[in-house]
Design a protein around this motif. Structure first.
Motif, mmCIF file in Angstrom:
data_model
loop_
_atom_site.group_PDB
_atom_site.id
_atom_site.type_symbol
_atom_site.label_atom_id
_atom_site.label_comp_id
_atom_site.label_asym_id
_atom_site.label_seq_id
_atom_site.Cartn_x
_atom_site.Cartn_y
_atom_site.Cartn_z
ATOM 1 N N UNK A 259 9.362 -8.366 -1.440
ATOM 2 C CA UNK A 259 8.184 -8.286 -2.297
ATOM 3 C C UNK A 259 7.287 -7.089 -1.973
ATOM 4 N N UNK A 260 7.923 -6.018 -1.505
ATOM 5 C CA UNK A 260 7.200 -4.785 -1.207
ATOM 6 C C UNK A 260 7.797 -3.648 -2.027
ATOM 7 N N UNK A 261 6.917 -2.909 -2.689
ATOM 8 C CA UNK A 261 7.324 -1.712 -3.417
ATOM 9 C C UNK A 261 6.444 -0.585 -2.889
ATOM 10 N N UNK A 262 7.103 0.390 -2.256
ATOM 11 C CA UNK A 262 6.335 1.467 -1.620
ATOM 12 C C UNK A 262 5.529 0.882 -0.479
ATOM 13 N N UNK A 263 4.201 1.054 -0.558
ATOM 14 C CA UNK A 263 3.353 0.467 0.478
ATOM 15 C C UNK A 263 2.531 -0.712 -0.064
ATOM 16 N N UNK A 264 2.962 -1.252 -1.199
ATOM 17 C CA UNK A 264 2.263 -2.379 -1.842
ATOM 18 C C UNK A 264 3.055 -3.667 -1.649
ATOM 19 N N UNK A 265 2.377 -4.676 -1.101
ATOM 20 C CA UNK A 265 2.992 -5.988 -0.872
ATOM 21 C C UNK A 265 2.389 -6.971 -1.854
ATOM 22 N N UNK A 266 3.235 -7.709 -2.538
ATOM 23 C CA UNK A 266 2.773 -8.752 -3.458
ATOM 24 C C UNK A 266 2.729 -10.075 -2.690
ATOM 25 N N UNK A 267 1.585 -10.321 -2.036
ATOM 26 C CA UNK A 267 1.464 -11.546 -1.233
ATOM 27 C C UNK A 267 1.497 -12.802 -2.092
ATOM 28 N N UNK A 268 1.195 -12.674 -3.369
ATOM 29 C CA UNK A 268 1.268 -13.867 -4.229
ATOM 30 C C UNK A 268 2.722 -14.340 -4.363
ATOM 31 N N UNK A 269 3.669 -13.399 -4.357
ATOM 32 C CA UNK A 269 5.092 -13.768 -4.420
ATOM 33 C C UNK A 269 5.548 -14.388 -3.094
ATOM 34 N N UNK A 270 5.022 -13.886 -1.992
ATOM 35 C CA UNK A 270 5.337 -14.473 -0.686
ATOM 36 C C UNK A 270 4.793 -15.890 -0.630
ATOM 37 N N UNK A 271 3.561 -16.059 -1.080
ATOM 38 C CA UNK A 271 2.935 -17.386 -1.109
ATOM 39 C C UNK A 271 3.734 -18.336 -1.990
ATOM 40 N N UNK A 272 4.159 -17.853 -3.134
ATOM 41 C CA UNK A 272 4.952 -18.675 -4.052
ATOM 42 C C UNK A 272 6.269 -19.104 -3.400
ATOM 43 N N UNK A 273 6.921 -18.190 -2.718
ATOM 44 C CA UNK A 273 8.195 -18.491 -2.061
ATOM 45 C C UNK A 273 8.037 -19.620 -1.033
ATOM 46 N N UNK A 274 6.985 -19.545 -0.216
ATOM 47 C CA UNK A 274 6.765 -20.551 0.827
ATOM 48 C C UNK A 274 5.960 -21.754 0.338
ATOM 49 N N UNK A 275 5.478 -21.692 -0.898
ATOM 50 C CA UNK A 275 4.652 -22.743 -1.489
ATOM 51 C C UNK A 275 3.392 -22.995 -0.652
ATOM 52 N N UNK A 276 2.706 -21.890 -0.349
ATOM 53 C CA UNK A 276 1.428 -21.929 0.357
ATOM 54 C C UNK A 276 0.423 -21.101 -0.449
ATOM 55 N N UNK A 277 -0.825 -21.137 -0.052
ATOM 56 C CA UNK A 277 -1.837 -20.336 -0.737
ATOM 57 C C UNK A 277 -1.637 -18.853 -0.426
ATOM 58 N N UNK A 278 -2.168 -18.001 -1.294
ATOM 59 C CA UNK A 278 -2.113 -16.553 -1.070
ATOM 60 C C UNK A 278 -2.854 -16.222 0.231
ATOM 61 N N UNK A 279 -3.951 -16.890 0.473
ATOM 62 C CA UNK A 279 -4.710 -16.663 1.707
ATOM 63 C C UNK A 279 -3.863 -16.985 2.938
ATOM 64 N N UNK A 280 -3.137 -18.100 2.913
ATOM 65 C CA UNK A 280 -2.280 -18.475 4.053
ATOM 66 C C UNK A 280 -1.171 -17.441 4.253
ATOM 67 N N UNK A 281 -0.553 -17.000 3.164
ATOM 68 C CA UNK A 281 0.517 -16.002 3.261
ATOM 69 C C UNK A 281 -0.024 -14.670 3.780
ATOM 70 N N UNK A 282 -1.182 -14.279 3.308
ATOM 71 C CA UNK A 282 -1.803 -13.032 3.751
ATOM 72 C C UNK A 282 -2.179 -13.108 5.233
ATOM 73 N N UNK A 283 -2.812 -14.206 5.630
ATOM 74 C CA UNK A 283 -3.205 -14.357 7.029
ATOM 75 C C UNK A 283 -1.991 -14.363 7.952
ATOM 76 N N UNK A 284 -0.918 -15.013 7.535
ATOM 77 C CA UNK A 284 0.299 -15.045 8.355
ATOM 78 C C UNK A 284 0.831 -13.620 8.558
ATOM 79 N N UNK A 285 0.874 -12.849 7.495
ATOM 80 C CA UNK A 285 1.332 -11.467 7.610
ATOM 81 C C UNK A 285 0.455 -10.638 8.537
ATOM 82 N N UNK A 286 -0.847 -10.876 8.494
ATOM 83 C CA UNK A 286 -1.778 -10.148 9.362
ATOM 84 C C UNK A 286 -1.591 -10.546 10.816
#
Length: 170
Positions: free
Chosen positions: A136-163
């Motif tokens: 879910x990364x194109x160039x230097x852009x990450x679509x955290x909403x797609x990561x969140x959707x994959x794991x069935x968690x909130x966008x905030x949870x997916x973003x925080x996990x990545x950080x």
């Protein structure tokens, strides 16, 4: 939370996922809790959740007023308390000392941060997160909403996990 504690929690969650043959992304949380030897009960007296020892098993209490993604994280958070702080299947001596009272959140203590780390690592293990990030990364852009959707968690949870994993910038 220090780095060694975070690493220990992540290692423990990986061991639990492997030991119980839990596939990621995790599907039915209620079925999973049953496989782990417990059950889930809705309880409107909590805004989030709690966990309690019941005999040699456990029950996770969750607010019925949470959406599915928040409910999943709450259940995983309570599993964190169960394994880390109550000793279920990880420390028999600690588990035997638990009485049958409820263990619930109390502010922003170190134990709460540890349970949150457990929940994030359980729902979004490091290696699987890396794969989802790359898909879910194109160039230097990450679509955290797609990561969140994959794991069935909130966008905030997916973003925080990545950080916290060091994959995304704060």
């Amino acid at each position: 939370m220090d780095k060694s504690t975070r690493m220990m929690i992540n290692s423990l969650t990986e061991d639990i996922l492997k030991s119980f043959h839990i596939e990621v992304p995790i599907g039915d949380m209620d079925e999973l809790i049953g496989r782990l030897g417990g059950n889930i009960q809705a309880d409107s007296s909590y805004s989030d959740g709690a966990v309690e020892k019941v005999g040699n098993s456990f029950r996770i209490l969750v607010s019925p007023f949470q959406d599915e993604r928040r409910r999943r994280f709450t259940i995983a958070h309570e599993l964190g308390h169960l394994f880390l702080h109550m000793g279920y299947m990880t420390n028999q001596e600690l588990w035997e000392r638990q009485d049958e009272s409820r263990y619930h959140r109390s502010g922003n203590s170190e134990k709460e941060y540890q349970a949150n780390e457990f929940a994030a690592a359980f729902l979004m293990p490091r290696d699987e997160y890396w794969k989802a990030l790359n898909r879910n990364t194109v160039g230097d852009k990450v679509d955290t909403s797609k990561i969140a959707e994959y794991f069935n968690v909130s966008v905030e949870a997916a973003s925080n996990r990545g950080k916290f994993l060091g994959y995304l910038k704060w």
